[in-house]
Structures are given as structure tokens and as C-alpha cells.
Design a protein around this motif. Sequence first.
Motif: not given
Length: 293
Positions: A255-262, A218-219, A186-201
Motif C-alpha cells: 500500500n505504498y502511498q509515496g512518489d513513483f519518481s523517475f 520514496a522510490t 522514528d516514523d519521520r524517517i524511512g527508506v527510498c528504494w532505488d530499483f536500478e540499484h536493486g537490479e545491479i545488486m
Amino acid sequence: MKLSTSSNLVFTRPDGRIMPLTEMMRMGKEAGFTRFDLNFYDWSLPHSPFLTEGWRQWIDQVAEEKERLGVTFGQCHAYTYNFLDRALTEEEKERHEELVMRSLTCCHLVEATLCVTHPDTDFSAVCQTRISREKNRQYFAALLEKAAGLGLELAVENMCDAAISPRRKYGASAEELAELMDLMGDDRIGVCWDFEHGEIMKQDQEQSILLLGKHLKATHVSDTHSATDPDLMHVMPLFGKIDWKACVRALKKVNYQGDFSFEVSHYGECFPDELLKPALKLAWEIGEYLMGL
């Protein structure tokens, strides 16, 4: 991409008081931010107006201030809880679900477009990954219909589990989340990538973003100095260890079009009131710099 900041850019002040959301929005706008992320991870703490009978009046005031300032809300962070915790009573689950829906309603009322939420883990299951995947699919399928009724999409955030090793959390890798999204279909749901979590892992952030591809909606943008100490996490990018050039390169490749969110709760709280204006201006300039890499 659109530069955004979580409402926790300024939340707790050095003397322990909480900055009102409307005041944070005004200061953020003066610094250059025009897009905000309403974070119910913070606004669900004790004594928050969100938890009281006056929650509707509170969010209406936020919506009015949004219009006055001419700013927008893009991605937001829904109220979350451990929905696979078998120790929860039915009464407790009902209260948590009430707050989940209240947070979605608040995001709808400020005209946000997407809510980030967390996956959960069935720690009591022998086949932990398989059982957790299916239970997450069921939970998010139901939640998505409720969110869609409010005009919202959902994004499931990657987790980190270094602090509970050797136990692990479901959804701590791009692979598991991409698999979950493929299963949901369902394209109404996706993933938020948390860069800090990625670094920790200790994950390859660029390859993780490329794997997620179209599923990335989302990010969460923050840096860290520790895998386990909360006081050393959620710091401003460039203040930590992440290779931001590689991260931004990957976002542009898909081609990410979402928010770059602090999501940098340990930034604004460090500064006295007298230094908040230049500190927030620097935060905005860092965001502009990162997106231009």
C-alpha cells in the motif's frame, strides 16, 4: 502512488549546456507531469547557482515558477557527501554540512515534503557493518531533527557496490536499511528504494519491498544495462532489464502511498531540442502505464 520525475529528466543537453530548472518544469508540465523531484545530486555540479551566493534568488525563482505552473514538489534529493570519510578535515565537513542544510532549505522553500539522502560506510572499521550502522544512526538522528524543523521527512536510499567489489557499502540491502529504521524507531524517517540499484545488486525486488513494508517512503525509478558503466545506467523503465510488473505489484501489496519518481538522467539528454516534447510525453505515458500495471 503519485507519478513524479526528478529534475534530471532534462538536465544536460547534447551540446553540453544545462537546461534551467524552470524551463524543465515548463516542458514537464506540458508533457503531463505535475509533480517534481528537485535533485541536488545534479544541482551541486560546478557552476550551479546552488553553489553560489545567489542560491536564494535561484530557488525563489523556482518557487515562483512552481506557483505559476500549478505544480508541486514531493520527494526531493538532498545534497549528500561521504560523512564517514575520516580523511575529511573539519573545514571540509563544515562546508559539506552547509550545503546539506542549504539543500534542505531549498526543498522547504518549494514546499517539498521529504528528502532522500544516502547512507555512508566506515571503510576503515574492522567491524564495518556494525560500526557503520551505529554511525549512520547517529548522523541521521541529528539530521532528522534539522529536517523536521523545516517540515521535511527523510528517506535513506539503498546503495550499490558492484563497482567497488570486493569492498562493499553499508546500506546496499533492504535488510540493512530495515534494521537501521527499526533501530531509529522514528516514523519521520524511512527508506527510498532505488530499483536500478536493486537490479545491479541482483536482489529480489519484490521481496525487498515486502521486507521494507511500512518503512518505504520514496522510490527512484530507473532501469539499467550495466552494473558498472555510468553511461548505461539511469535509463527509462522498459528500456532495460527490470521486471516492472513484479516491482509495481510489490508496491501495491505494501500500500505504498509515496512518489513513483523517475530518476532517468540518461533519457532527456539523448534527444535534440526538436524531439524533446514528444520524448517527454512518452516518459509521462510510460509512468502512467507502469503505475497501472
